[in-house]
Design a protein around this motif. Structure first.
Motif, mmCIF file in Angstrom:
data_model
loop_
_atom_site.group_PDB
_atom_site.id
_atom_site.type_symbol
_atom_site.label_atom_id
_atom_site.label_comp_id
_atom_site.label_asym_id
_atom_site.label_seq_id
_atom_site.Cartn_x
_atom_site.Cartn_y
_atom_site.Cartn_z
ATOM 1 N N MET A 200 -21.256 30.949 75.494
ATOM 2 C CA MET A 200 -22.044 32.170 75.330
ATOM 3 C C MET A 200 -23.344 32.123 76.134
ATOM 4 O O MET A 200 -23.904 33.161 76.491
ATOM 5 N N PHE A 201 -23.795 30.918 76.430
ATOM 6 C CA PHE A 201 -25.068 30.745 77.130
ATOM 7 C C PHE A 201 -24.879 30.382 78.596
ATOM 8 O O PHE A 201 -25.813 29.943 79.267
ATOM 9 N N GLY A 202 -23.652 30.530 79.086
ATOM 10 C CA GLY A 202 -23.397 30.350 80.505
ATOM 11 C C GLY A 202 -23.174 28.924 80.956
ATOM 12 O O GLY A 202 -23.157 28.664 82.165
ATOM 13 N N LEU A 203 -23.013 27.979 80.048
ATOM 14 C CA LEU A 203 -22.786 26.595 80.465
ATOM 15 C C LEU A 203 -21.386 26.439 81.054
ATOM 16 O O LEU A 203 -20.409 26.941 80.480
ATOM 17 N N LYS A 204 -21.292 25.750 82.167
ATOM 18 C CA LYS A 204 -19.997 25.417 82.745
ATOM 19 C C LYS A 204 -19.327 24.348 81.885
ATOM 20 O O LYS A 204 -19.982 23.711 81.053
ATOM 21 N N ILE A 205 -18.039 24.132 82.102
ATOM 22 C CA ILE A 205 -17.286 23.188 81.275
ATOM 23 C C ILE A 205 -17.917 21.799 81.293
ATOM 24 O O ILE A 205 -18.107 21.173 80.239
ATOM 25 N N LYS A 206 -18.278 21.318 82.470
ATOM 26 C CA LYS A 206 -18.855 19.979 82.587
ATOM 27 C C LYS A 206 -20.169 19.883 81.821
ATOM 28 O O LYS A 206 -20.394 18.930 81.059
ATOM 29 N N ASP A 207 -21.049 20.874 82.009
ATOM 30 C CA ASP A 207 -22.333 20.873 81.325
ATOM 31 C C ASP A 207 -22.156 21.044 79.818
ATOM 32 O O ASP A 207 -22.882 20.448 79.021
ATOM 33 N N SER A 208 -21.184 21.874 79.430
ATOM 34 C CA SER A 208 -20.924 22.106 78.017
ATOM 35 C C SER A 208 -20.450 20.828 77.338
ATOM 36 O O SER A 208 -20.901 20.486 76.235
ATOM 37 N N PHE A 209 -19.543 20.099 77.998
ATOM 38 C CA PHE A 209 -19.032 18.851 77.435
ATOM 39 C C PHE A 209 -20.176 17.849 77.289
ATOM 40 O O PHE A 209 -20.327 17.195 76.246
ATOM 41 N N LYS A 210 -20.989 17.749 78.318
ATOM 42 C CA LYS A 210 -22.137 16.838 78.294
ATOM 43 C C LYS A 210 -23.107 17.220 77.180
ATOM 44 O O LYS A 210 -23.603 16.345 76.453
ATOM 45 N N TYR A 211 -23.363 18.505 77.034
ATOM 46 C CA TYR A 211 -24.296 18.967 76.020
ATOM 47 C C TYR A 211 -23.734 18.749 74.615
ATOM 48 O O TYR A 211 -24.472 18.375 73.691
ATOM 49 N N SER A 212 -22.438 18.957 74.446
ATOM 50 C CA SER A 212 -21.804 18.789 73.138
ATOM 51 C C SER A 212 -21.878 17.349 72.651
ATOM 52 O O SER A 212 -21.880 17.102 71.432
ATOM 53 N N LEU A 213 -21.939 16.399 73.575
ATOM 54 C CA LEU A 213 -22.030 14.994 73.191
ATOM 55 C C LEU A 213 -23.341 14.684 72.477
ATOM 56 O O LEU A 213 -23.471 13.620 71.861
ATOM 57 N N ARG A 214 -24.300 15.598 72.552
ATOM 58 C CA ARG A 214 -25.545 15.419 71.811
ATOM 59 C C ARG A 214 -25.365 15.727 70.323
ATOM 60 O O ARG A 214 -26.246 15.439 69.514
ATOM 61 N N PHE A 215 -24.234 16.336 69.989
ATOM 62 C CA PHE A 215 -24.012 16.766 68.608
ATOM 63 C C PHE A 215 -22.684 16.221 68.063
ATOM 64 O O PHE A 215 -21.837 16.990 67.599
ATOM 65 N N PRO A 216 -22.500 14.900 68.106
ATOM 66 C CA PRO A 216 -21.234 14.329 67.634
ATOM 67 C C PRO A 216 -20.993 14.565 66.149
ATOM 68 O O PRO A 216 -19.852 14.689 65.709
ATOM 69 N N GLY A 217 -22.085 14.628 65.365
ATOM 70 C CA GLY A 217 -21.921 14.880 63.935
ATOM 71 C C GLY A 217 -21.351 16.252 63.660
ATOM 72 O O GLY A 217 -20.495 16.424 62.781
ATOM 73 N N ILE A 218 -21.793 17.250 64.431
ATOM 74 C CA ILE A 218 -21.274 18.612 64.273
ATOM 75 C C ILE A 218 -19.812 18.667 64.696
ATOM 76 O O ILE A 218 -18.970 19.235 63.999
ATOM 77 N N ALA A 219 -19.511 18.067 65.857
ATOM 78 C CA ALA A 219 -18.132 18.077 66.365
ATOM 79 C C ALA A 219 -17.183 17.394 65.381
ATOM 80 O O ALA A 219 -16.083 17.895 65.106
#
Length: 270
Positions: A200-219
Motif C-alpha cells: 500500500m505504501f509503494g514498497l517493491k518486493i525486495k524492500d518489502s521483504f527486507k522491511y518485514s524482517l523487522r517484524f518477525p513477531g507480527i509475521a
C-alpha cells in the motif's frame, strides 16, 4: 548478550501484541463492514467457486481412497475396515489442508480478499487518504503475491534443508524439530500477509521483504493464526486470511514507520 535479550523481548512483545489485537481486528471488520464491495468484483464468485471445487474434488478423492481400502469379506473385517475408513479419511483431509504448497496456493487465490481488506482498513485508519484501487492494482497485487509466494516457498525450503539435519544430529534437541519447522512455515506465511500492507505504501518486493524482517513477531503471530484456520476446510482459509489481513493492517499502522508525506507514500528503510 543484553542486546540479544532486548531483541528477543522486543519481538516477543510484537508477537503477543499481534495476538492480542486479533479480537480488535474482528470487531473492526464487523463495525466497518469490510466485506462490502467483495461482490462488486466480478471474479470474486469465480475464485470462491474455484477454491470450493479444489477442496471438494480432493475431499472426494480422499473418500474414494478410503472406500477402496474397506474389507467386506466378513462382518469383523468390515467393522475394522470402517474404523480404518474414518481414521484414514480424517488423516488424509488433515494432510491436505495442512500441506505447505496448498496453503501458499490458497493465499494466492484469496489475494483479492486480502488486498481489498488491507486497502479498506488502511483507508479507514488514515481517514480516507487512500485513492480508490483500480482493476490494474488488483492484477498487480495478484502477480506480486504469486511471485513472493514462490520466493517464500524457495527460501523456506532452503532454511528447512539447512536446519533439519542439524537438529536431527543433536539428540538432546531433536524433539524440537517439528515445532521449529512449524514456526518457520508460519513465519513465511505471515510475510505474505505483511507484504500486502507494505504494498500500500509503494514498497517493491525486495524492500518489502527486507522491511518485514523487522517484524518477525507480527509475521509469526499471523502465520500461526492462519495455520490453525487452515485446519477447517474451505471456510477456515477464507476467515483466516480476512482476520489476519485486518490484524496486520492495524498493528503495522501502530508499530511501523511507513508514513504519508506531502501527498506521496514514503518508506523509511534506514
Amino acid at each position: 548478550m543484553s542486546n540479544f535479550r532486548t531483541y528477543l523481548k522486543e519481538h516477543f512483545n510484537q508477537f503477543l501484541y499481534t495476538l492480542h489485537s486479533i479480537p480488535e481486528a474482528v470487531r473492526f471488520f464487523r463495525k466497518n463492514r469490510l466485506w462490502e464491495g467483495f461482490l462488486a468484483y466480478g471474479w470474486v464468485n469465480k475464485i470462491l467457486i474455484l477454491v470450493g471445487i479444489i477442496a471438494g474434488v480432493r475431499t472426494l478423492a480422499n473418500v474414494f481412497e478410503s472406500v477402496n481400502a474397506v474389507d467386506t469379506s466378513n462382518a469383523m473385517a468390515l467393522m475394522s475396515s470402517m474404523d480404518n475408513f474414518v481414521n484414514n479419511l480424517v488423516k488424509n483431509q488433515w494432510e491436505f489442508f495442512t500441506d505447505e504448497g496448498f496453503r501458499y496456493g490458497v493465499l494466492i487465490l484469496l489475494e483479492i480478499f486480502i488486498f481489498h481488506v488491507c486497502h479498506r482498513t488502511v483507508d479507514i485508519l488514515l481517514k480516507d487518504k487512500m485513492r480508490e484501487p483500480r482493476l490494474n492494482d488488483f492484477i498487480k497485487a495478484q502477480i506480486r503475491i504469486a511471485v513472493l509466494g514462490a520466493i517464500c516457498m524457495a527460501i523456506e525450503g532452503v532454511v528447512v534443508a539447512i536446519i533439519e539435519p542439524i537438529i536431527e544430529g543433536i539428540p538432546v534437541v531433536s524433539w524440537f524439530k517439528e515445532p521449529l519447522l512449524f514456526f518457520i512455515h508460519c513465519f513465511f506465511m505471515g510475510i505474505l500477509i505483511l507484504d500486502n500492507y507494505n504494498e500500500m505504501f509503494g514498497l517493491k518486493i525486495k524492500d518489502s521483504f527486507k522491511y518485514s524482517l523487522r517484524f518477525p513477531g507480527i509475521a509469526l503471530a499471523v502465520g500461526m493464526v492462519l495455520r490453525i484456520c487452515f485446519v477447517v476446510p474451505v471456510i477456515g482459509p477464507i476467515v483466516g486470511t480476512l482476520v489476519t489481513a485486518v490484524t496486520v493492517s492495524i498493528v503495522m499502522h501502530e508499530l511501523a514507520n511507513l508514513q504519508l508525506g506531502d501527498g506521496d507514500w514514503e518508506e523509511e528503510l534506514v
